[in-house]
Write a protein that holds these residues in place. Sequence first.
Motif, mmCIF file in Angstrom:
data_model
loop_
_atom_site.group_PDB
_atom_site.id
_atom_site.type_symbol
_atom_site.label_atom_id
_atom_site.label_comp_id
_atom_site.label_asym_id
_atom_site.label_seq_id
_atom_site.Cartn_x
_atom_site.Cartn_y
_atom_site.Cartn_z
ATOM 1 N N THR A 150 0.836 -1.203 0.000
ATOM 2 C CA THR A 150 0.000 0.000 0.000
ATOM 3 C C THR A 150 0.872 1.256 0.000
ATOM 4 N N ASP A 151 1.941 1.258 0.794
ATOM 5 C CA ASP A 151 2.877 2.392 0.772
ATOM 6 C C ASP A 151 3.394 2.652 -0.635
ATOM 7 N N LEU A 152 3.665 1.578 -1.381
ATOM 8 C CA LEU A 152 4.281 1.718 -2.701
ATOM 9 C C LEU A 152 3.330 2.303 -3.746
ATOM 10 N N LEU A 153 2.054 2.436 -3.407
ATOM 11 C CA LEU A 153 1.147 3.150 -4.298
ATOM 12 C C LEU A 153 1.554 4.618 -4.438
ATOM 13 N N GLU A 154 2.145 5.174 -3.387
ATOM 14 C CA GLU A 154 2.434 6.613 -3.363
ATOM 15 C C GLU A 154 3.544 7.036 -4.326
ATOM 16 N N SER A 178 -7.984 -4.935 -0.671
ATOM 17 C CA SER A 178 -7.205 -5.389 -1.828
ATOM 18 C C SER A 178 -6.104 -6.348 -1.387
ATOM 19 N N GLN A 179 -5.519 -6.086 -0.227
ATOM 20 C CA GLN A 179 -4.449 -6.938 0.267
ATOM 21 C C GLN A 179 -4.971 -8.220 0.927
ATOM 22 N N GLU A 180 -6.092 -8.125 1.626
ATOM 23 C CA GLU A 180 -6.693 -9.330 2.215
ATOM 24 C C GLU A 180 -7.079 -10.309 1.101
ATOM 25 N N PHE A 181 -7.661 -9.780 0.037
ATOM 26 C CA PHE A 181 -7.990 -10.636 -1.109
ATOM 27 C C PHE A 181 -6.740 -11.378 -1.580
ATOM 28 N N ALA A 182 -5.658 -10.629 -1.741
ATOM 29 C CA ALA A 182 -4.428 -11.224 -2.262
ATOM 30 C C ALA A 182 -3.887 -12.290 -1.323
ATOM 31 N N ALA A 183 -3.857 -11.981 -0.033
ATOM 32 C CA ALA A 183 -3.298 -12.921 0.947
ATOM 33 C C ALA A 183 -4.133 -14.194 1.028
ATOM 34 N N TRP A 184 -5.443 -14.044 1.046
ATOM 35 C CA TRP A 184 -6.306 -15.215 1.189
ATOM 36 C C TRP A 184 -6.362 -16.023 -0.101
ATOM 37 N N TYR A 185 -6.303 -15.341 -1.248
ATOM 38 C CA TYR A 185 -6.273 -16.093 -2.510
ATOM 39 C C TYR A 185 -4.944 -16.844 -2.619
ATOM 40 N N VAL A 226 -12.688 -14.636 0.051
ATOM 41 C CA VAL A 226 -12.167 -13.978 -1.145
ATOM 42 C C VAL A 226 -13.287 -13.227 -1.875
ATOM 43 N N GLU A 227 -14.421 -13.889 -2.047
ATOM 44 C CA GLU A 227 -15.553 -13.262 -2.735
ATOM 45 C C GLU A 227 -16.102 -12.077 -1.951
ATOM 46 N N ASP A 228 -16.111 -12.188 -0.627
ATOM 47 C CA ASP A 228 -16.589 -11.079 0.204
ATOM 48 C C ASP A 228 -15.668 -9.862 0.080
ATOM 49 N N CYS A 229 -14.368 -10.107 -0.054
ATOM 50 C CA CYS A 229 -13.434 -8.995 -0.257
ATOM 51 C C CYS A 229 -13.780 -8.220 -1.527
ATOM 52 N N ILE A 230 -14.096 -8.960 -2.571
ATOM 53 C CA ILE A 230 -14.437 -8.320 -3.841
ATOM 54 C C ILE A 230 -15.718 -7.510 -3.701
ATOM 55 N N SER A 231 -16.737 -8.106 -3.118
ATOM 56 C CA SER A 231 -18.026 -7.431 -2.980
ATOM 57 C C SER A 231 -17.912 -6.175 -2.129
ATOM 58 N N GLU A 232 -17.201 -6.286 -1.012
ATOM 59 C CA GLU A 232 -17.073 -5.119 -0.131
ATOM 60 C C GLU A 232 -16.212 -4.045 -0.780
ATOM 61 N N PHE A 233 -15.180 -4.450 -1.514
ATOM 62 C CA PHE A 233 -14.332 -3.463 -2.168
ATOM 63 C C PHE A 233 -15.140 -2.627 -3.158
ATOM 64 N N LEU A 234 -16.011 -3.259 -3.903
ATOM 65 C CA LEU A 234 -16.794 -2.527 -4.898
ATOM 66 C C LEU A 234 -17.635 -1.425 -4.260
ATOM 67 N N SER A 266 -7.474 3.324 -7.941
ATOM 68 C CA SER A 266 -7.538 2.569 -9.195
ATOM 69 C C SER A 266 -6.585 1.384 -9.163
ATOM 70 N N ASN A 267 -5.391 1.588 -8.606
ATOM 71 C CA ASN A 267 -4.429 0.488 -8.543
ATOM 72 C C ASN A 267 -4.779 -0.520 -7.457
ATOM 73 N N MET A 268 -5.513 -0.099 -6.431
ATOM 74 C CA MET A 268 -6.047 -1.082 -5.487
ATOM 75 C C MET A 268 -6.965 -2.056 -6.225
ATOM 76 N N ARG A 269 -7.769 -1.537 -7.118
ATOM 77 C CA ARG A 269 -8.648 -2.387 -7.937
ATOM 78 C C ARG A 269 -7.807 -3.327 -8.804
ATOM 79 N N ASN A 270 -6.708 -2.792 -9.363
ATOM 80 C CA ASN A 270 -5.858 -3.615 -10.230
ATOM 81 C C ASN A 270 -5.229 -4.788 -9.501
#
Length: 307
Positions: A150-154, A178-185, A226-234, A266-270
């Motif tokens: 997340t820091d590296l987004l800056e 975005s990171q929880e999705f990645a870790a759990w996937y 994983v699916e809940d991360c996507i839904s909540e992120f949206l 936008s990059n969190m979405r990516n």
Amino acid sequence: MPADKVEEYADGLCYTDLMAGYYIGAPEEVLQAIADYSAWFFVWDDRHDRDIVHRRPAAWRRLRLRLHEALDSPEDHLHHEDPLVAGFADSVVRLYSFLPGTWNARFARHFHAVIEAYDREFRNRVEGIVPTVEEYLALRRLTFAHWIWTDLLEPCAGVELPDRVRKHPAFRRAALLSQEFAAWYNDLCSLPKEIAGEEVHNLGISLVTHRRLTLEQAVTDLRCRVEDCISEFLVVEQEALAFADSLSDGTLWGKELGAAVRACVSNMRNWFSSVYWFHHESGRYMVDSWDDRSTPPYVTNEAAGEK
């Protein structure tokens, strides 16, 4: 890796591709530095794993202390005898060149915590301790380096975000999801390898051990998370974008800050699409084609320090 292993496996691991899909819009020198750092991170993870598997606590303790030192004074470690330490120092020097010292200090603070989390994982795995689900979720945020990515987004956006922006509930929640999705996937895709290796650090393994789920139920639970991360992120993404719009207050700084926040969100979405693609294209997770499902074929003990 030995040269022949590099030629055979490096491109197929797709480490730099993962970052290129996440930090879209970054200046080339920033993206290159992040991509190299990401490749280093995976190599470090493999060294950590080999030190655990081959019961090398002294080697791990030495590496851990050297990384802490290199993080605080990277210029002094650019020619370190251990290529892993020298590579880390090189990455840190480059990453520290893009934004002010306050960002560098935050990055260092966050990565010191990551190193210590890896140490806790080392002890758990050596002692065969499966953390509870709650313990694992908290530790995973550190071993996956949620706040580093997340820091590296800056630097990609060219702006160090002020605290009031980074700590805004919508921005922070979007980043975390975005990171929880990645870790759990990652846990989901790593589960076959980690079961084969009798490992203890995986959300699926914690669910089986402490929630008494069957393996099938644990996989279903992981998929739901994983699916809940996507839904909540949206949902929270829209809140974060509205926050970005509110920063554009008619001043030049407000306009730049609002644009930077929009770029970060936008990059969190990516991160979702890049992580999904990576886990199905990288040779790191193709365990069904390995001779030993617990050990990637590109890992050698000699490269990890065992001679």
